[in-house]
Design an enzyme around this catalytic site. Structure first.
Site, short mmCIF file in Angstrom:
data_model
loop_
_atom_site.label_atom_id
_atom_site.label_comp_id
_atom_site.label_asym_id
_atom_site.label_seq_id
_atom_site.Cartn_x
_atom_site.Cartn_y
_atom_site.Cartn_z
N HIS A 188 -1.63 6.10 32.99
CA HIS A 188 -2.75 5.35 32.61
C HIS A 188 -2.10 3.99 32.34
CE1 HIS A 188 -0.90 5.32 28.24
NE2 HIS A 188 -0.28 6.67 28.44
N ASP A 203 -3.51 1.71 30.39
CA ASP A 203 -3.61 1.09 28.98
C ASP A 203 -2.47 1.37 27.91
OD1 ASP A 203 -4.49 3.82 29.13
OD2 ASP A 203 -5.66 3.59 27.20
N ASP A 247 5.61 4.05 27.02
CA ASP A 247 4.05 4.73 26.91
C ASP A 247 3.10 3.93 27.79
OD1 ASP A 247 2.06 6.62 26.82
OD2 ASP A 247 1.87 6.49 24.82
N GLU A 253 -6.96 5.90 28.42
CA GLU A 253 -6.31 6.95 28.06
C GLU A 253 -6.01 7.40 26.71
OE1 GLU A 253 -3.56 10.27 27.05
OE2 GLU A 253 -3.14 8.08 26.93
N GLU A 254 -5.73 6.28 25.87
CA GLU A 254 -5.13 6.19 24.52
C GLU A 254 -6.37 6.31 23.78
OE1 GLU A 254 -2.27 6.61 23.51
OE2 GLU A 254 -0.96 5.66 24.76
N GLU A 258 4.16 10.57 31.80
CA GLU A 258 4.07 10.22 30.40
C GLU A 258 5.49 10.56 29.92
OE1 GLU A 258 1.77 9.17 28.18
OE2 GLU A 258 -0.26 9.75 29.01
N HIS A 281 3.63 3.93 20.59
CA HIS A 281 2.88 3.80 19.60
C HIS A 281 3.48 3.17 18.48
CE1 HIS A 281 -0.58 6.63 21.08
NE2 HIS A 281 0.35 6.14 21.88
ZN LIG Z 1 0.72 7.92 27.12
#
Ligand SMILES: [Zn+2]
Length: 386
Positions: free
Chosen positions: A76, A78, A109, A143-144, A169, A358
C-alpha cells in the site's frame, strides 16, 4: 548463495525510499506515490497503469513477463498520520539515518516494503532474469482506512489469475500466513428528551445502549470459539457518547466498537448476533440501529505451499537463521485480495520492518531494507523460473 543482480546501488535504493517518505500520502494523495513509481518504472521501460479512483487517489499496476505462473506483489502507498510531532526525534517526512536506523513515517509500514518490491521488479526486468511467468505489482491506496484500493484491484480482476501473493507488510524475518478480520460498528440509540425531574415523560437513550454493550461484551469476549493460529475473537467498545445536559433525559446516545474476527466466528455471524441483541432491546421499547461501516474478513492459509517453503529457504540463506511462519495481528489488503481463495492459497506477508508502525519514531533498519531487495529478487525469480 548466488550474487543477486540488482540494477541499483545502495545509495540509489535509499534515495528512492527517501523520495517516497517525503510524499505526504496520509490516507490520501497516493496518486503522487503512484506517479513517482510510474515514472521510475518508465525509465526502465516498464509501463505501469494507474487505476484512478479520484483526483488524488488510485492504484498502480505494473507487470513484467508473461503467462503462468503469476506471482502477485501487493503493497500500500498510504501511511497513517504522523501523530504528535513533538514526540518525533526527526522530521517524519524526511528519511533520517541514525545509527543504521532509517526514521520516518511509512519507513516500516510500508514504503520500505513497497520500494523493495519495485526495485526487485525493475532489477529482474533489466537483467532478463525471468524465463517464464508473470510478476505483477499491485500498489494500493487507502489500505489504512477502508481498504478501498485493494477492493478496486480485486473487482477489476487483477487477482483472478494470481497463483501466489506476496504482501510486503512489515514482518521482519518471519512470514505471516494468517490474520484476524476486523469490523467497525456504530450503535445509535434514539430516546425522547424530558426534564430529569420527570423521567417518565421521556425515554433515556443511554440505558438500552449500556445494556446492549454489556451483553455484547459478555457474549463475544466469553465465546469458546477459537482458532489454532489466531486465537479468539475480541470485541472492544471504543467510543461512547450520550446526553448533553445533566438534568435532561438524553434523546441520543451513540457507541462504536471494533471487533477482531476469526474464521470460526466470522463477520456475518457477528452481525447476526448483534442484530439479535438489538432486536431484544428494541422489543422492550428502545430504538437502536446498527451501522456496520467497515468489515474485512479474517484470512487463514495453511502455509504448506511450495512458495512459502521457497520463501523460508531463500530467506534463511540470506539471513542466516530459520524463517518461521506466524499469524499477524492487524488486517491487510489480503482480506480483499484473497477473499475467494482457499486455505491452500500461497500467501506470504513478508517484508522489512518491525513493531513501530503507527507510532512516533517509526523506523526500519537500513540493513534489513537493503537485504529484502535481494531476498525478493532471489525469491521472485526462483518461484517463477521453477
Ligand atoms: Zn501496512
Amino acid at each position: 548463495m548466488d550474487i543477486v543482480k540488482n540494477s541499483f546501488t545502495d545509495d540509489e535504493e535509499l534515495k528512492i525510499l527517501q523520495d517516497l517518505i517525503a510524499i505526504h500520502s496520509v490516507n490520501d494523495h497516493e496518486m503522487e506515490v503512484a506517479l513517482y513509481l510510474q515514472k521510475l518504472l518508465k525509465k526502465h521501460d516498464i509501463s505501469a497503469k494507474i487505476l484512478r479512483f479520484s483526483e488524488t487517489r488510485g492504484d498502480l499496476i505494473a507487470e513484467i513477463g508473461s503467462g503462468k505462473p503469476v506471482l502477485g506483489l501487493s503493497g500500500h502507498m498510504d501511511v497513517v498520520a504522523a501523530g504528535d510531532l513533538s514526540q518525533w526525534k526527526t522530521d517524519p517526512f524526511t528519511l533520517t539515518n541514525i545509527d543504521g536506523k532509517l526514521y520516518g513515517r511509512g519507513t516500516t509500514d510500508m514504503k520500505s516494503g513497497l520500494t523493495a518490491m519495485v526495485i526487485a521488479l525493475i532489477s529482474i526486468h533489466d537483467h532478463h532474469l525471468l524465463k517464464h511467468g508473470t510478476l505483477r505489482l499491485m500498489a494500493s491506496f487507502g489500505e489504512e482506512i477502508g481498504e478501498q484500493g485493494s477492493q478496486l484491484l480485486k473487482n477489476k480482476g487483477y487477482m483472478r489469475d494470481v497463483d501466489a501473493l506476496l504482501i510486503g507488510e512489515p514482518t521482519g524475518y518471519q512470514i505471516a500466513i494468517a490474520h484476524k478480520g476486523s469490523m467497525d460498528v456504530r450503535f445509535t440509540s434514539h430516546g425522547i428528551e424530558a426534564h430529569s425531574s420527570r423521567p417518565q415523560n421521556g425515554y433515556n437513550a443511554i440505558n438500552p445502549l449500556m445494556k446492549l454493550l454489556i451483553e455484547a461484551n459478555r457474549f463475544f469476549n466469553h465465546s469458546s470459539k477459537t482458532n489454532s493460529q489466531l486465537g479468539k475473537l475480541t470485541f472492544s467498545t471504543t467510543i461512547f457518547n450520550g446526553g448533553d445536559q445533566v438534568n435532561s433525559i438524553p434523546a441520543l446516545a451513540q457507541a462504536e466498537a471494533n471487533i477482531r474476527t476469526i474464521p470460526e466466528f466470522n463477520n456475518a455471524e457477528v452481525e447476526k448476533n448483534l442484530k439479535e441483541m438489538i432486536a431484544k432491546q428494541n422489543k422492550a421499547g428502545a430504538k437502536v440501529d446498527l451501522d456496520v461501516y467497515m468489515s474485512e474478513p479474517s484470512i487463514e492459509t495453511n502455509g504448506q505451499s511450495k512458495f512459502i517453503k521457497l520463501a523460508q529457504k531463500i530467506g534463511a540463506e540470506f539471513v542466516g537463521k530459520a524463517i518461521p511462519t506466524f499469524a499477524l495481528n492487524p488486517v491487510t489488503d489480503a482480506s480483499n485480495l484473497i477473499i475467494d481463495k482457499g486455505p491452500d492459497f500461497p500467501l506470504a506477508i513478508f517484508g522489512p520492518g518491525n513493531d513501530t508502525p503507527h507510532q512516533v519514531n517509526e523506523y526500519v533498519d537500513q540493513e534489513m531494507y537493503l537485504k529484502f531487495i535481494d531476498i525478493y529478487i532471489a525469491l521472485f525469480t526462483a518461484y517463477l523460473n521453477n
